[in-house]
Design a protein around this motif. Structure first.
Motif, mmCIF file in Angstrom:
data_model
loop_
_atom_site.group_PDB
_atom_site.id
_atom_site.type_symbol
_atom_site.label_atom_id
_atom_site.label_comp_id
_atom_site.label_asym_id
_atom_site.label_seq_id
_atom_site.Cartn_x
_atom_site.Cartn_y
_atom_site.Cartn_z
ATOM 1 N N THR A 10 0.322 -1.329 44.983
ATOM 2 C CA THR A 10 -0.123 -2.387 45.892
ATOM 3 C C THR A 10 0.058 -2.195 47.538
ATOM 4 O O THR A 10 1.142 -2.522 47.941
ATOM 5 N N PRO A 11 -0.740 -1.365 48.001
ATOM 6 C CA PRO A 11 -0.559 -1.169 49.450
ATOM 7 C C PRO A 11 -0.616 -2.500 50.248
ATOM 8 O O PRO A 11 -1.182 -3.634 49.946
ATOM 9 N N SER A 12 -0.019 -2.598 51.213
ATOM 10 C CA SER A 12 0.265 -3.642 52.370
ATOM 11 C C SER A 12 -0.993 -3.580 53.150
ATOM 12 O O SER A 12 -1.964 -2.722 53.032
ATOM 13 N N PRO A 13 -1.165 -4.758 53.754
ATOM 14 C CA PRO A 13 -2.233 -5.198 54.791
ATOM 15 C C PRO A 13 -2.125 -4.153 55.760
ATOM 16 O O PRO A 13 -3.510 -3.597 56.131
ATOM 17 N N VAL A 14 -1.242 -3.505 56.432
ATOM 18 C CA VAL A 14 -1.120 -2.657 57.323
ATOM 19 C C VAL A 14 -1.800 -1.200 56.811
ATOM 20 O O VAL A 14 -2.604 -0.528 57.352
ATOM 21 N N HIS A 15 -1.389 -0.889 55.478
ATOM 22 C CA HIS A 15 -2.176 0.319 54.797
ATOM 23 C C HIS A 15 -3.710 0.107 54.747
ATOM 24 O O HIS A 15 -4.348 0.983 54.770
ATOM 25 N N HIS A 16 -4.145 -1.064 54.369
ATOM 26 C CA HIS A 16 -5.557 -1.254 54.347
ATOM 27 C C HIS A 16 -6.115 -0.895 55.765
ATOM 28 O O HIS A 16 -7.400 -0.485 55.502
ATOM 29 N N ARG A 17 -5.535 -1.207 56.592
ATOM 30 C CA ARG A 17 -6.302 -0.870 58.077
ATOM 31 C C ARG A 17 -6.384 0.389 58.279
ATOM 32 O O ARG A 17 -7.030 0.925 59.000
ATOM 33 N N LEU A 18 -5.765 1.580 57.318
ATOM 34 C CA LEU A 18 -6.277 2.829 57.383
ATOM 35 C C LEU A 18 -7.441 3.274 56.983
ATOM 36 O O LEU A 18 -8.254 4.197 57.308
ATOM 37 N N GLY A 19 -8.154 2.093 56.275
ATOM 38 C CA GLY A 19 -9.498 2.289 56.014
ATOM 39 C C GLY A 19 -9.907 2.626 54.589
ATOM 40 O O GLY A 19 -10.752 2.279 53.919
ATOM 41 N N LEU A 20 -8.859 3.304 53.917
ATOM 42 C CA LEU A 20 -9.020 3.741 52.438
ATOM 43 C C LEU A 20 -7.642 3.750 51.750
ATOM 44 O O LEU A 20 -6.606 4.351 52.330
ATOM 45 N N VAL A 21 -7.360 2.898 50.610
ATOM 46 C CA VAL A 21 -6.092 3.067 50.002
ATOM 47 C C VAL A 21 -6.227 3.161 48.395
ATOM 48 O O VAL A 21 -7.568 2.826 47.967
ATOM 49 N N CYS A 22 -5.279 3.982 47.924
ATOM 50 C CA CYS A 22 -5.363 4.285 46.357
ATOM 51 C C CYS A 22 -4.732 3.053 45.729
ATOM 52 O O CYS A 22 -3.612 2.626 46.116
ATOM 53 N N LEU A 23 -5.324 2.487 44.769
ATOM 54 C CA LEU A 23 -4.866 1.399 43.846
ATOM 55 C C LEU A 23 -4.172 1.797 42.769
ATOM 56 O O LEU A 23 -3.193 1.020 42.077
ATOM 57 N N GLY A 24 -4.611 3.026 42.264
ATOM 58 C CA GLY A 24 -4.273 3.446 40.848
ATOM 59 C C GLY A 24 -4.485 4.873 40.585
ATOM 60 O O GLY A 24 -5.342 5.198 41.296
ATOM 61 N N VAL A 25 -3.931 5.739 39.494
ATOM 62 C CA VAL A 25 -4.221 6.932 39.156
ATOM 63 C C VAL A 25 -3.990 6.841 37.877
ATOM 64 O O VAL A 25 -2.866 6.352 37.208
ATOM 65 N N GLY A 26 -4.579 7.709 36.815
ATOM 66 C CA GLY A 26 -4.396 7.735 35.714
ATOM 67 C C GLY A 26 -4.942 8.967 34.891
ATOM 68 O O GLY A 26 -5.862 9.604 35.370
ATOM 69 N N LEU A 27 -4.103 9.674 33.974
ATOM 70 C CA LEU A 27 -4.700 10.860 33.328
ATOM 71 C C LEU A 27 -4.772 10.701 31.808
ATOM 72 O O LEU A 27 -3.563 10.085 31.202
#
Length: 295
Positions: A10-27
């Motif tokens: 759950t990235p913060s609003p500040v991280h969203h301002r970087l332009g691209l955030v990862c919300l999850g990963v799975g294998l």
């Protein structure tokens, strides 16, 4: 039987301002359960590196999925997919969001109109997913930035691995780059490659996310910057070397696109390099270094 591992963030609003955030990963691998029908509010890249199955989108058609391939799940678009229950598949997925997704879509890296895209090689994309998985360790203080950076890498790896594109890139773009400094029109470039101008525009738009004219301009201006920074050539000579017979037109174009006139750019970036810059690309594993002299 199947195996599943996943993490969600759950990235913060500040991280969203970087332009691209990862919300999850799975294998995952094996005869996994069917997904959907469902609709998401964010993007997911589902990388299939082994096995096969099917995908069904909004038009109701059932598409065959054969590894290696990527499934693009885009916001607001219903989807439904599953591996073949007899064989299963090897899957890794990355959920992501951010304003940069619109630009990646415009450039052709994300393909909403092609939900199933064959790949020539899944290994580089798998490596990018692996970096996200390693960054997902509990307590990693760099989690959001590290995983977001790896999503950029993943999108580039998937674009490069698109089936029909060689290791050195799209052959049409390679040919245009080779002839970029020749004063030819778009129609003349197309004729050289046995294409109509419309076919060339479609190919370049698909490969580079821009028009042939803009693609050539980017290459020409990049070379012009190098010549201005590393040589004492007059602006008119630089213009001719990058394909412009009219130095005044070149100067206006350069100024409009770069934000500084050629002379001003040289004043800011000029470096005296006797003999010119090297054309050899340094080996990333063994970059040039200063060797200490023995005492």
């Amino acid at each position: 039987m199947y195996h599943t591992w996943m993490r969600y963030f759950t990235p913060s609003p500040v991280h969203h301002r970087l332009g691209l955030v990862c919300l999850g990963v799975g294998l995952q691998h094996g005869a996994l359960p069917t997904v959907g029908p469902r609709t998401l509010d964010h993007h997911v890249a589902v990388l299939i590196s082994g096995g096969g199955g099917w995908y069904r989108g909004t038009d109701g058609r059932r598409l065959t999925v054969t590894a290696p391939a990527v499934l693009w799940l885009t916001p607001g678009v219903p989807h439904h997919y599953a591996p073949d229950p007899a064989t299963g598949w090897d899957e890794s997925f990355v959920d992501f969001a951010g304003p940069a997704t619109a630009t990646y879509t415009e450039l052709g890296y994300i393909e909403p109109d092609r939900p199933v895209v064959p790949l020539s090689d899944a290994a580089p994309a798998r490596a990018a997913v692996g970096r996200i998985a390693r960054a997902a360790r509990r307590g990693n203080p760099l989690l959001e930035v590290e995983t977001g950076a790896a999503v950029h890498e993943l999108l580039v790896a998937l674009r490069r691995a698109r089936a029909g594109v060689g290791p050195d890139g799209d052959p049409v773009l390679q040919a245009l780059a080779r002839d970029a400094f020749t004063p030819l029109s778009v129609a003349e470039h197309a004729a050289r490659h046995g294409m109509t101008p419309a076919e060339l525009r479609t190919a370049v738009r698909r490969g580079a996310g821009c028009s042939p004219k803009d693609y050539l301009l980017r290459i020409r201006l990049g070379r012009a910057k190098e010549l201005l920074a590393a040589t004492d050539l007059p602006v008119a000579a630089v213009a001719r070397r990058v394909g412009y017979d009219d130095p005044a037109y070149f100067s206006r174009l350069f100024t409009r696109r770069v934000g500084a006139a050629p002379i001003r750019f040289r004043e800011q970036q000029g470096r005296s390099v006797p003999g010119g810059w090297s054309n050899r690309i340094p080996d990333p594993e063994h970059p040039p270094t200063i060797t200490a002299r023995p005492t």
